[in-house]
Enzyme design. Structure first.
Site, short mmCIF file in Angstrom:
data_model
loop_
_atom_site.label_atom_id
_atom_site.label_comp_id
_atom_site.label_asym_id
_atom_site.label_seq_id
_atom_site.Cartn_x
_atom_site.Cartn_y
_atom_site.Cartn_z
N GLU A 151 -7.93 60.74 18.95
CA GLU A 151 -7.78 59.33 18.58
C GLU A 151 -6.31 58.96 18.81
O GLU A 151 -5.43 59.42 18.06
CB GLU A 151 -8.19 59.13 17.12
CG GLU A 151 -7.68 57.86 16.46
CD GLU A 151 -8.11 56.58 17.14
OE1 GLU A 151 -7.22 55.86 17.65
OE2 GLU A 151 -9.32 56.28 17.16
N SER B 25 -7.27 53.12 23.65
CA SER B 25 -8.51 52.93 22.91
C SER B 25 -8.39 53.49 21.50
O SER B 25 -7.78 54.54 21.29
CB SER B 25 -9.67 53.62 23.64
OG SER B 25 -10.87 53.50 22.92
N GLU C 165 -8.49 68.40 28.10
CA GLU C 165 -9.15 67.81 29.26
C GLU C 165 -8.42 66.56 29.74
O GLU C 165 -7.88 65.79 28.94
CB GLU C 165 -10.58 67.39 28.90
CG GLU C 165 -11.52 68.53 28.66
CD GLU C 165 -12.92 68.02 28.34
OE1 GLU C 165 -13.15 66.80 28.43
OE2 GLU C 165 -13.78 68.83 27.98
N SER D 248 -13.37 50.79 20.15
CA SER D 248 -14.69 51.43 20.20
C SER D 248 -15.55 50.84 19.10
O SER D 248 -15.38 51.18 17.93
CB SER D 248 -14.55 52.95 20.04
OG SER D 248 -13.88 53.52 21.13
N LEU D 249 -16.46 49.97 19.47
CA LEU D 249 -17.25 49.22 18.50
C LEU D 249 -18.62 49.85 18.28
O LEU D 249 -18.95 50.32 17.20
CB LEU D 249 -17.38 47.76 18.96
CG LEU D 249 -18.00 46.78 17.97
CD1 LEU D 249 -17.24 46.74 16.67
CD2 LEU D 249 -18.09 45.39 18.60
N CYS E 231 -17.07 61.11 15.76
CA CYS E 231 -18.07 60.19 16.33
C CYS E 231 -19.27 60.98 16.84
O CYS E 231 -19.11 61.96 17.57
CB CYS E 231 -17.44 59.37 17.45
SG CYS E 231 -16.06 58.33 16.90
N ASN F 129 -23.51 59.15 27.34
CA ASN F 129 -23.76 60.49 27.87
C ASN F 129 -24.46 61.32 26.81
O ASN F 129 -24.03 61.35 25.65
CB ASN F 129 -22.45 61.18 28.24
CG ASN F 129 -21.92 60.74 29.59
OD1 ASN F 129 -22.60 60.86 30.59
ND2 ASN F 129 -20.70 60.24 29.60
N CYS G 92 -16.54 63.17 27.34
CA CYS G 92 -15.27 63.63 26.78
C CYS G 92 -15.51 64.85 25.89
O CYS G 92 -16.28 64.81 24.95
CB CYS G 92 -14.63 62.50 25.98
SG CYS G 92 -13.09 62.98 25.19
N CYS H 176 -7.63 59.44 32.82
CA CYS H 176 -7.98 59.38 31.40
C CYS H 176 -7.33 60.57 30.72
O CYS H 176 -7.67 61.73 31.02
CB CYS H 176 -9.49 59.41 31.23
SG CYS H 176 -10.04 59.37 29.51
N CYS I 252 -19.95 61.73 20.72
CA CYS I 252 -18.84 62.25 21.50
C CYS I 252 -18.85 63.77 21.51
O CYS I 252 -19.02 64.40 20.46
CB CYS I 252 -17.51 61.73 20.92
SG CYS I 252 -16.05 62.32 21.79
N CYS J 20 -10.27 66.52 17.61
CA CYS J 20 -10.30 65.15 17.09
C CYS J 20 -10.86 65.16 15.66
O CYS J 20 -11.77 65.94 15.36
CB CYS J 20 -11.18 64.26 17.98
SG CYS J 20 -11.17 62.51 17.53
#
Length: 340
Positions: A158, A189, A90, A212-213, A114, A288, A331, A103, A117, A110
């Site tokens: 990542e 990121s 994507e 990304s916190l 997370c 999202n 994403c 982006c 995500c 990945c």
């Protein structure tokens, strides 16, 4: 066959010398690839037929095909690209007042897992090469017939888990004979791969680092981001402070607000304490909702209160504009749909 976009200018000069050609031909090829944006070697009309044949025999230009394209009412475009090996990635194009931002993805799938995500649940296949990263930009520019001014490495994957290829791509993107996009217009990121933060500090690039916190305690962050079990907050924040001390550059912290999870006033207070004294900016993200995901978007009222508290206590915070909300905005959503 080798992807010619995987080579920087110096590497391409060496390749051409190995083919018995003059190294200056590499600059002509770079111009065709990144300025003229040709899709075939035969379009490179100022190089000989003999060299064009050599190029066709040894390299591919790697032109992605659009499998699906969605366009939002706000102008956001989301692409699902066939990357010519049976896989799909994507890429998202966003329109801002300062220009067009793309982006890009850095991996097929990945490993980070997370929980908020949509890439979670998509099996990791492999890293993208530097040429495949760059081709996302070229393919979108060719589709819209316009120049892209800003790059963010925040798509699937990542970036710091594919560190070498991402750095290689950035240097071609930034090169004045490449895409010639300024490093200050490139953001990268990471979910918090601490060793790579130290590596990036030594790159002497002017790109923006985004972390990304998403939480202020190890308990909460580990539930959202398993990477925190490997690099907990204390270690991550020390790396961030060391990065700022080394580069004197501001870090952007991404904080996705999830209802009844990390969006209350106590979380805001803890975030102020965590970032105290740092040159930073907080990018608040209305989360999202993804299929089978347990996190849902915080209320607009809570998001505004959270932002105002940070700003009132010396932490610059903004709310990310929601783009593509009427298409598969998160994403990984479009690729997940395509895999069904």
């Amino acid at each position: 066959m080798k992807n010619i976009k995987d080579y920087n200018l110096d590497e391409l000069k060496q390749e051409l010398v190995s083919l018995g050609e003059k190294p200056y031909r590499a600059e002509q090829i770079f111009n065709w690839l990144y300025i003229e944006k040709v899709k075939e070697f035969d379009e490179m009309t100022n190089i000989s037929l003999e060299l064009r044949e050599k190029l066709k025999q040894n390299y591919t230009i790697c032109n992605f095909e659009i499998l699906r394209k969605q366009e939002s009412s706000d102008g956001t475009k989301k692409y699902l690209f066939d990357i010519l090996d049976g896989n799909a990635i994507e890429t998202v194009l966003m329109q801002y007042h300062h220009g067009k931002t793309i982006c890009v993805s850095s991996q097929i799938g990945c490993k980070m897992g997370c929980k908020f995500c949509a890439s979670t649940g998509i099996a990791f296949v492999r890293n993208l090469t530097s040429g495949e990263i760059i081709e996302q930009i070229l393919a979108v520019e060719q589709d819209i017939g316009e120049h892209i001014s800003n790059i963010v490495f925040m798509g699937i994957g990542e970036p710091f888990d594919n560190y070498d290829n991402v750095m290689h791509a950035i240097r071609i993107i930034n090169h004045q004979k490449g895409l010639n996009i300024g490093a200050r217009h490139i953001s990268i990121s990471t979910s918090g791969l601490v060793p790579r933060i130290y590596d990036f500090a030594n790159e002497e690039l002017q790109c923006t680092l985004s972390i990304s916190l998403h939480a202020t305690t190890d308990e909460k962050r580990s539930k959202m981001m398993p990477v925190n079990n490997l690099y907990p907050l204390k270690e991550l924040m020390q790396a961030c402070r060391d990065y700022i001390a080394k580069t004197n550059k501001r870090i952007s912290f991404e904080y996705a607000l999830a209802k009844d999870n990390n969006d209350n006033l106590e979380d805001a207070k803890a975030l102020v304490q965590l970032l105290h004294g740092m040159i930073c900016h907080v990018n608040l993200i209305p989360i999202n909702k993804i299929e089978n995901g347990k996190f849902i978007k915080s209320s607009n009222e809570n998001i505004i209160k959270f932002r105002d508290y940070l700003n009132d206590h010396g932490i610059v915070a903004t709310i990310r504009r929601e783009l593509g909300s009427d298409i598969d905005a998160a994403c990984g959503q479009l690729r997940r749909k395509n895999l069904k």
